[in-house]
Design a protein around this motif. Structure first.
Motif, PDB file in Angstrom:
ATOM      1  N   GLU A 133      24.762  20.631  70.677  1.00 54.09           N
ATOM      2  CA  GLU A 133      25.829  21.452  71.245  1.00 54.09           C
ATOM      3  C   GLU A 133      25.918  22.796  70.517  1.00 54.09           C
ATOM      4  OE1 GLU A 133      30.678  21.367  71.983  1.00 54.09           O
ATOM      5  OE2 GLU A 133      29.623  19.550  71.348  1.00 54.09           O
ATOM      6  N   THR A 134      25.914  22.745  69.197  1.00 52.42           N
ATOM      7  CA  THR A 134      25.966  23.983  68.409  1.00 52.42           C
ATOM      8  C   THR A 134      24.690  24.787  68.586  1.00 52.42           C
ATOM      9  OG1 THR A 134      27.347  22.883  66.748  1.00 52.42           O
ATOM     10  CG2 THR A 134      26.278  24.938  66.095  1.00 52.42           C
ATOM     11  N   TYR A 135      23.566  24.098  68.520  1.00 52.67           N
ATOM     12  CA  TYR A 135      22.256  24.749  68.613  1.00 52.67           C
ATOM     13  C   TYR A 135      22.158  25.571  69.903  1.00 52.67           C
ATOM     14  CZ  TYR A 135      17.115  25.096  68.544  1.00 52.67           C
ATOM     15  OH  TYR A 135      15.818  25.556  68.532  1.00 52.67           O
ATOM     16  N   TYR A 136      22.496  24.963  71.033  1.00 57.32           N
ATOM     17  CA  TYR A 136      22.319  25.642  72.317  1.00 57.32           C
ATOM     18  C   TYR A 136      23.431  26.657  72.608  1.00 57.32           C
ATOM     19  CZ  TYR A 136      18.581  22.334  73.209  1.00 57.32           C
ATOM     20  OH  TYR A 136      17.423  21.603  73.127  1.00 57.32           O
ATOM     21  N   SER A 137      24.543  26.557  71.873  1.00 57.53           N
ATOM     22  CA  SER A 137      25.602  27.554  72.068  1.00 57.53           C
ATOM     23  C   SER A 137      25.282  28.846  71.317  1.00 57.53           C
ATOM     24  CB  SER A 137      26.945  27.005  71.571  1.00 57.53           C
ATOM     25  OG  SER A 137      26.949  26.864  70.157  1.00 57.53           O
ATOM     26  N   LEU A 138      24.393  28.771  70.334  1.00 57.61           N
ATOM     27  CA  LEU A 138      24.065  29.944  69.525  1.00 57.61           C
ATOM     28  C   LEU A 138      22.689  30.517  69.830  1.00 57.61           C
ATOM     29  CD1 LEU A 138      25.407  28.689  66.060  1.00 57.61           C
ATOM     30  CD2 LEU A 138      26.503  30.316  67.606  1.00 57.61           C
TER      31      LEU A 138
ATOM     32  N   VAL B 225      29.209  32.485  61.374  1.00 61.73           N
ATOM     33  CA  VAL B 225      30.013  31.452  60.708  1.00 61.73           C
ATOM     34  C   VAL B 225      29.736  30.092  61.333  1.00 61.73           C
ATOM     35  CG1 VAL B 225      32.354  30.622  60.260  1.00 61.73           C
ATOM     36  CG2 VAL B 225      31.797  33.046  59.924  1.00 61.73           C
ATOM     37  N   ASP B 226      29.728  30.025  62.659  1.00 62.56           N
ATOM     38  CA  ASP B 226      29.470  28.742  63.327  1.00 62.56           C
ATOM     39  C   ASP B 226      28.076  28.217  62.987  1.00 62.56           C
ATOM     40  OD1 ASP B 226      31.946  28.728  64.507  1.00 62.56           O
ATOM     41  OD2 ASP B 226      31.265  29.559  66.419  1.00 62.56           O
ATOM     42  N   GLY B 227      27.087  29.102  62.976  1.00 63.66           N
ATOM     43  CA  GLY B 227      25.723  28.675  62.662  1.00 63.66           C
ATOM     44  C   GLY B 227      25.575  28.240  61.225  1.00 63.66           C
ATOM     45  N   PHE B 228      26.160  29.003  60.313  1.00 61.08           N
ATOM     46  CA  PHE B 228      26.050  28.666  58.890  1.00 61.08           C
ATOM     47  C   PHE B 228      26.746  27.345  58.594  1.00 61.08           C
ATOM     48  CE2 PHE B 228      27.543  28.932  54.464  1.00 61.08           C
ATOM     49  CZ  PHE B 228      26.322  29.120  53.817  1.00 61.08           C
ATOM     50  N   VAL B 229      27.954  27.199  59.092  1.00 63.81           N
ATOM     51  CA  VAL B 229      28.691  25.949  58.880  1.00 63.81           C
ATOM     52  C   VAL B 229      27.928  24.770  59.482  1.00 63.81           C
ATOM     53  CG1 VAL B 229      30.785  24.695  59.536  1.00 63.81           C
ATOM     54  CG2 VAL B 229      30.953  27.032  58.664  1.00 63.81           C
ATOM     55  N   ALA B 230      27.319  24.976  60.636  1.00 70.00           N
ATOM     56  CA  ALA B 230      26.585  23.898  61.302  1.00 70.00           C
ATOM     57  C   ALA B 230      25.372  23.458  60.485  1.00 70.00           C
ATOM     58  CB  ALA B 230      26.141  24.335  62.698  1.00 70.00           C
TER      59      ALA B 230
END
Length: 450
Positions: A62-67, A420-425
């Motif tokens: 979910e995170t991967y494809y959102s970024l 931020v979202d990518g780093f936290v993920a």
């Protein structure tokens, strides 16, 4: 590109390491012949490289494809001709060139750690301010060990003995490792890295190299390359070198303290000092910014599960567990060294040596910047020893730190929500991998007792 091509020809470079730092600070890229490099004027890598963890894994889908583009498209890497270094440990004349990452529209990739630092520096430039930094990087030399279940031990020195006990600032203890130290100095001189002093730190076979003060991007590049050089020098001498924050139980952790000051971009004067030599309002607001935002920035300064093992009470931790400030006080997290007004600066003693240097410098500078533009006030300076009780405003474990950073609107606005979202993920993905491993402590104390 003409300037870079001329340099490659003058130095008879036959091979290029085209590299860029990922979020962890690992060098990712391609190696190619010089002729091909000149013809292509850059390389392409999958965008997903910027979301890769230390273990080679990726965040949840979910995170991967959102970024990132779901087609796993390429980004374009362009060489920075001010970030070109030789490769002194290579058998053939080689160069390592740091590249910036661009998307298909020609924009810097938000997930790139080097781009994050450039973004922060642009904020300073718009104000007419120029940050000056000086990192201090600690690391351990160890006997080579290929079994991760075995504890690390000091290597054999020139005397044929292993170091034991605490040898802070010992010249003789440092000289035990003269052969590797000489290689590090020689290679750094060839690469024009601005290293200054060397000391033996508290831990057994623990060393610290200080860098001369200078511009933030230049110093981040140099620390990035320095870490590669130290590891290669250790390999040459058949020992290990680690920048892990806490590699050995019972020994102090390794830090990357960052001295930071601020000058007027036009005059070069230190604007942390008033004309009469006293500390300026900007100086106090900068410290106020560090105190206010460090709790939200801890994943930058302590990015790994192991990072938080430095923050232990007493000598076993040997790292501050507070964000107080004080003059010439090493018991606080934010030390103001004694210096002339022209050299007034603050030293953040919290970051570990396992940090990505680009993000560590960006993190320090954005905390200070937000403090100045928001006119924040610092706490009263500490006189005497700071409390050894951990500051309750700071998250002292990775889970809590990631939550604090993810929920900080100020940090998301300053560094970019996608970053931020990518780093936290990526940090959470690594943490999930860690939770699946059964430690030797659990086997030793729980196996037959619970």
């Amino acid at each position: 590109m003409k300037k870079l091509t001329k340099w490659l020809e003058e130095n008879k470079i036959t091979e290029i390491e085209c590299i860029t730092p990922d979020q962890t600070g690992i060098a990712r890229g391609k190696i190619m012949p010089t002729d091909k490099f000149i013809d292509e004027k850059g390389i392409r890598l999958p965008e997903s490289v910027l979301l890769q963890t230390t273990t080679g894994d990726y965040p949840d889908d979910e995170t991967y494809y959102s970024l990132l583009d779901p087609q796993d498209i390429d980004m374009v890497l362009r060489p920075d001709d001010s970030a070109v270094f030789t490769v002194p440990w290579a058998a053939e004349p080689s160069a390592q060139i740091i590249h910036d990452c661009y998307d298909s529209m020609g924009n810097l990739m938000e997930l790139s750690s080097r781009a994050v630092l450039k973004k922060v520096l642009a904020l300073y430039e718009a104000k007419g301010w120029k940050p000056i930094v000086a990192p201090e990087v600690e690391f351990y030399l160890t006997k080579r060990c290929t079994d991760p279940d075995l504890p690390l031990v000091p290597p054999i020195g020139r005397s044929g003995r292993q170091e034991s006990g605490r040898q802070s600032f010992s010249i003789d203890a440092a000289n035990e490792f003269d052969p590797i130290i000489e290689d590090i100095y020689d290679w750094c001189e060839e690469m024009h890295l601005d290293i200054d002093t060397l000391i033996h730190e508290e831990g057994a076979a623990q060393l610290e190299f200080n860098f001369r003060h200078g511009e933030a991007l230049k110093l981040a590049d140099q620390v990035f390359i320095f870490k590669r050089a130290v590891r290669e020098a250790a390999l040459k001498h058949k020992i290990g070198a680690t920048f892990m924050a806490k590699p050995i139980s019972g020994e102090p952790g390794s830090s990357m303290h960052v001295h930071q000051s601020l000058t007027d971009a036009k005059t070069g004067k230190n604007i942390f000092s008033n004309e009469d030599g006293s500390a300026s309002e900007l100086f106090h607001s900068y410290i106020g910014g560090l105190q206010h935002y460090i709790p939200q920035m801890m994943p930058i300064f302590a990015p790994n599960v192991n990072s938080y093992r430095r923050y232990l009470p007493g000598a076993d931790g040997n790292a501050p567990v507070n964000i107080e400030w004080g003059n010439e006080n090493r018991t606080v997290g934010l030390r103001v060294p004694q210096a002339a007004p022209s050299a007034r600066r603050v030293e953040n003693r919290l970051p570990g040596s396992d940090t990505n240097p680009y993000l560590s410098l960006a993190g320090n500078l954005i905390c200070g910047y937000l403090g100045m533009v928001n006119h924040l006030k610092p706490r009263m300076p500490i006189q005497g020893r700071a409390s050894e009780e951990a500051d309750e405003t700071v998250p002292w474990n990775l889970e809590a730190a990631l939550e604090a950073m993810s929920n900080s609107e100020d940090i998301r606005n300053a560094l970019g929500a996608n970053f931020v979202d990518g780093f936290v993920a990526t940090r959470r993905a690594e943490y999930e991998g860690f939770r699946r491993v059964i430690s030797s402590w659990e086997r030793q104390y729980l196996l037959s007792t619970v």
